[in-house]
Design a protein around this motif. Structure first.
Motif, short mmCIF file in Angstrom:
data_model
loop_
_atom_site.label_atom_id
_atom_site.label_comp_id
_atom_site.label_asym_id
_atom_site.label_seq_id
_atom_site.Cartn_x
_atom_site.Cartn_y
_atom_site.Cartn_z
N TRP A 1 6.49 5.66 -3.00
CA TRP A 1 4.85 5.58 -2.79
C TRP A 1 4.58 4.25 -2.49
O TRP A 1 3.75 3.91 -1.81
CB TRP A 1 4.42 6.16 -4.45
N ARG A 2 5.01 3.31 -3.28
CA ARG A 2 4.71 1.87 -3.42
C ARG A 2 5.08 1.25 -1.88
O ARG A 2 4.31 0.62 -1.10
CB ARG A 2 5.33 0.98 -4.39
N GLU A 3 6.41 1.60 -1.64
CA GLU A 3 6.71 1.31 -0.01
C GLU A 3 5.73 1.70 0.89
O GLU A 3 5.31 1.09 1.86
CB GLU A 3 8.17 1.81 0.24
N TRP B 1 2.67 2.61 0.79
CA TRP B 1 1.15 2.01 0.71
C TRP B 1 1.27 0.54 1.11
O TRP B 1 0.41 -0.15 1.81
CB TRP B 1 0.56 2.31 -0.53
N TYR B 2 2.36 -0.38 0.43
CA TYR B 2 2.14 -1.85 0.67
C TYR B 2 3.18 -2.12 1.74
O TYR B 2 3.06 -3.40 2.30
CB TYR B 2 2.76 -2.23 -0.61
N ALA C 1 12.46 -3.22 0.36
CA ALA C 1 11.55 -2.64 -0.40
C ALA C 1 12.03 -2.01 -1.77
O ALA C 1 11.62 -2.22 -3.03
CB ALA C 1 10.29 -1.75 -0.02
N ALA D 1 10.31 -1.30 -5.39
CA ALA D 1 9.55 -0.34 -4.90
C ALA D 1 9.91 1.08 -4.65
O ALA D 1 11.06 1.25 -4.05
CB ALA D 1 9.08 -0.96 -3.74
#
Length: 274
Positions: free
Chosen positions: A178-180, A182-183, A170, A175
Motif C-alpha cells: 500500500w505504501r509502495e 502511494w509513495y 521499497a 514499505a
C-alpha cells in the motif's frame, strides 16, 4: 544531402495536408455559425455580415450554462474514481498477480472488444430496475464500468515497465504494498495518470448515446447529449446549431491544448518502453 532535404519537405507537406484536412470541418462549422439565422450555408464562405450574436443566442436558447454544470458534475463523478480504481487494479495486475494467473488481465482485455452499442438495451433495463433512470447516476455508473477495461490496460502498461528494483528497495525499507503504491509508484505514474484523465474527460464530456437513452431531462445530460435535444428543436436553424456545437466543443479543445505536453509525454513514454 539532396535526398534528405527532399524527404524533409515531403514530410512537412504531408503534415500540412493532414492539418488542413483536420481543420477543414471546423472551419466549415465556424463560417456556418456566422451566417444569418434561418439560412442554409453551402460550403466554406465567409458571410458578408458575420452574425457573432449567434453564439450568444445559442448559449441562451440551449441553456448551455446549466448544461455545462451538469457535464462537470458527471465528469467529476466519473474521472477521479475511474483513475483511482484503474491505478490500483493496474498496479495489482502488473506487480502483485502471480504469473500463473495472468488470465485475470485477459478479462480486462476482452472488455475492450465489447461493442458499446450492443449493451445499451440491457443496460437500459438494468438502470430502470435500479430506479436510476433520468438521473446523473444513470450516466456515471455505466461509464465507470465501460471505461474500466481501457483504463486498467493503460495503467498496467505503465506499472509493468517500472523497474522491479524500485519495488524491492521499497520493501527493504519496510514499505508494504500500500505504501509502495502511494509513495513510490503513483508519483512515477504522473504522466500516465494525467493522460488517462484527459482521455476520460474528453470521452465523458462528449458522451452522446448514454445521456440520450437513459436521461430524459436535458439539464441532467452531458453537453453533447443535450445537443440532441437542441438539434431536435432548432435543427432547421443551421447557423444556430453550428454555433451551439462549437460552444460545446470548446472546453474539450481547451483542455487538450493545455495538457497536450503531458498527453504526448505519456504516449512517447509507452512507445520507448514498449
Amino acid at each position: 544531402m539532396t535526398q534528405i532535404f527532399q524527404r524533409a519537405w515531403v514530410g512537412k507537406g504531408l503534415i500540412l495536408l493532414l492539418m488542413a484536412l483536420t481543420l477543414l470541418p471546423f472551419l466549415s462549422l465556424f463560417t456556418a455559425a456566422l451566417a444569418p439565422g434561418g439560412t442554409y450555408p453551402s460550403g466554406i464562405a465567409w458571410p458578408e455580415a458575420p452574425q457573432w450574436n449567434n453564439f450568444v443566442r445559442a448559449f441562451e436558447v440551449a441553456d448551455i450554462g446549466r448544461m455545462m454544470v451538469s457535464s462537470l458534475i458527471i465528469v467529476l463523478g466519473v474521472v477521479p474514481l475511474a483513475v483511482v480504481i484503474a491505478s490500483m487494479a493496474g498496479f495489482a495486475l502488473a506487480k502483485l498477480v502471480p504469473t500463473g494467473r495472468k488470465w485475470l488481465y485477459l478479462v480486462f482485455v476482452l472488455g475492450l472488444t465489447l461493442p458499446f452499442e450492443s449493451i445499451i438495451t440491457p443496460l437500459y433495463y438494468e438502470i430502470r430496475a435500479l430506479g436510476l433512470l433520468n438521473t446523473r447516476f444513470a450516466i456515471i455508473l455505466p461509464l465507470l464500468g465501460l471505461y474500466m477495461p481501457f483504463s486498467v490496460y493503460w495503467m498496467r502498461a505503465h506499472f509493468i515497465n517500472v523497474p522491479q528494483d524500485l519495488s524491492e528497495a521499497a520493501q527493504l525499507d519496510g514499505a508494504g504494498y500500500w505504501r509502495e503504491f502511494w509513495y513510490v509508484q503513483i508519483p512515477l505514474a504522473r504522466s500516465s495518470i494525467m493522460s488517462l484523465s484527459i482521455l476520460l474527460f474528453l470521452w465523458t464530456w462528449n458522451q452522446f448515446l448514454l445521456p440520450i437513452v437513459l436521461v430524459q431531462d436535458p439539464a441532467k445530460r452531458t453537453m453533447a447529449g443535450a445537443l440532441g435535444a437542441f438539434q431536435g428543436q432548432w435543427g432547421t436553424d443551421v447557423p444556430l446549431l453550428s454555433a451551439g456545437s462549437l460552444i460545446i466543443m470548446a472546453p474539450t479543445i481547451i483542455i487538450f491544448l493545455i495538457f497536450q505536453r503531458q498527453f504526448v509525454a505519456a504516449l512517447l513514454q509507452g512507445a520507448v518502453k514498449g
